[in-house]
Design a protein around this motif. Structure first.
Motif, short mmCIF file in Angstrom:
data_model
loop_
_atom_site.label_atom_id
_atom_site.label_comp_id
_atom_site.label_asym_id
_atom_site.label_seq_id
_atom_site.Cartn_x
_atom_site.Cartn_y
_atom_site.Cartn_z
N UNK A 1 20.23 -10.05 3.49
CA UNK A 1 21.13 -8.89 3.62
C UNK A 1 22.30 -8.99 2.65
N UNK A 2 22.35 -10.08 1.90
CA UNK A 2 23.39 -10.22 0.89
C UNK A 2 24.52 -11.17 1.22
N UNK A 3 24.45 -11.80 2.36
CA UNK A 3 25.50 -12.75 2.74
C UNK A 3 25.37 -14.01 1.90
N UNK A 4 26.47 -14.69 1.68
CA UNK A 4 26.44 -15.92 0.89
C UNK A 4 25.96 -17.08 1.77
N UNK A 5 25.47 -18.11 1.12
CA UNK A 5 25.03 -19.30 1.84
C UNK A 5 26.19 -19.89 2.62
N UNK A 6 27.35 -19.93 2.01
CA UNK A 6 28.52 -20.48 2.68
C UNK A 6 28.83 -19.71 3.95
N UNK A 7 28.84 -18.36 3.85
CA UNK A 7 29.15 -17.53 5.03
C UNK A 7 28.12 -17.73 6.14
N UNK A 8 26.86 -17.78 5.76
CA UNK A 8 25.79 -17.96 6.75
C UNK A 8 25.93 -19.32 7.42
N UNK B 1 14.29 -19.74 15.39
CA UNK B 1 15.03 -18.46 15.41
C UNK B 1 16.35 -18.56 14.64
N UNK B 2 16.95 -19.76 14.58
CA UNK B 2 18.17 -19.95 13.80
C UNK B 2 17.84 -19.85 12.32
N UNK B 3 16.73 -20.46 11.92
CA UNK B 3 16.28 -20.38 10.53
C UNK B 3 16.00 -18.93 10.14
N UNK B 4 15.30 -18.23 11.00
CA UNK B 4 14.98 -16.82 10.75
C UNK B 4 16.25 -15.98 10.63
N UNK B 5 17.21 -16.24 11.50
CA UNK B 5 18.47 -15.50 11.47
C UNK B 5 19.23 -15.80 10.17
N UNK B 6 19.24 -17.05 9.76
CA UNK B 6 19.91 -17.43 8.52
C UNK B 6 19.27 -16.73 7.33
N UNK B 7 17.95 -16.72 7.27
CA UNK B 7 17.26 -16.08 6.15
C UNK B 7 17.51 -14.57 6.15
N UNK B 8 17.52 -13.99 7.32
CA UNK B 8 17.77 -12.54 7.41
C UNK B 8 19.17 -12.21 6.87
N UNK B 9 20.14 -13.01 7.24
CA UNK B 9 21.51 -12.78 6.76
C UNK B 9 21.59 -12.96 5.23
N UNK B 10 20.89 -13.96 4.72
CA UNK B 10 20.88 -14.18 3.26
C UNK B 10 20.27 -12.99 2.54
#
Length: 85
Positions: free
Chosen positions: A19-26, A8-17
């Motif tokens: 959505x346009x978030x940067x890798x650093x922010x995620x 679920x953490x991986x899924x959340x990270x990918x969803x944020x990416x």
């Protein structure tokens, strides 16, 4: 994926990416190493590209089969040239 991170953490990270978030922010928001987020993103994109390529291959194989069928039908209707006129 590392066994130390739940899916679920991986899924959340990918969803944020996506959505346009940067890798650093995620990575900062979820408390993950940036390299882990990069790897998950790269793997996800690679899998997506592979699925698209397989779908395209399937379409092209269908088109080739249809063309071969049409060639066979044409052979029945149009006699081959014998080279003389």
């Amino acid at each position: 994926m590392s066994s130390s991170h739940p899916s679920n953490v991986r899924d959340q990270a990918l969803q944020l990416l996506f959505q346009g978030r940067s890798v650093r922010d995620v990575a900062v928001q979820l408390g993950l190493p940036q390299q882990t987020v990069y790897r998950w993103h790269r793997t996800c994109i690679s899998q997506s590209e592979l699925m698209q390529a397989r779908a395209r291959i399937e379409v092209l194989e269908g088109e080739v089969a249809a063309c071969r069928h049409l060639i066979d039908l044409m052979k029945e209707v149009v006699p081959p040239k014998d080279g003389t006129r």
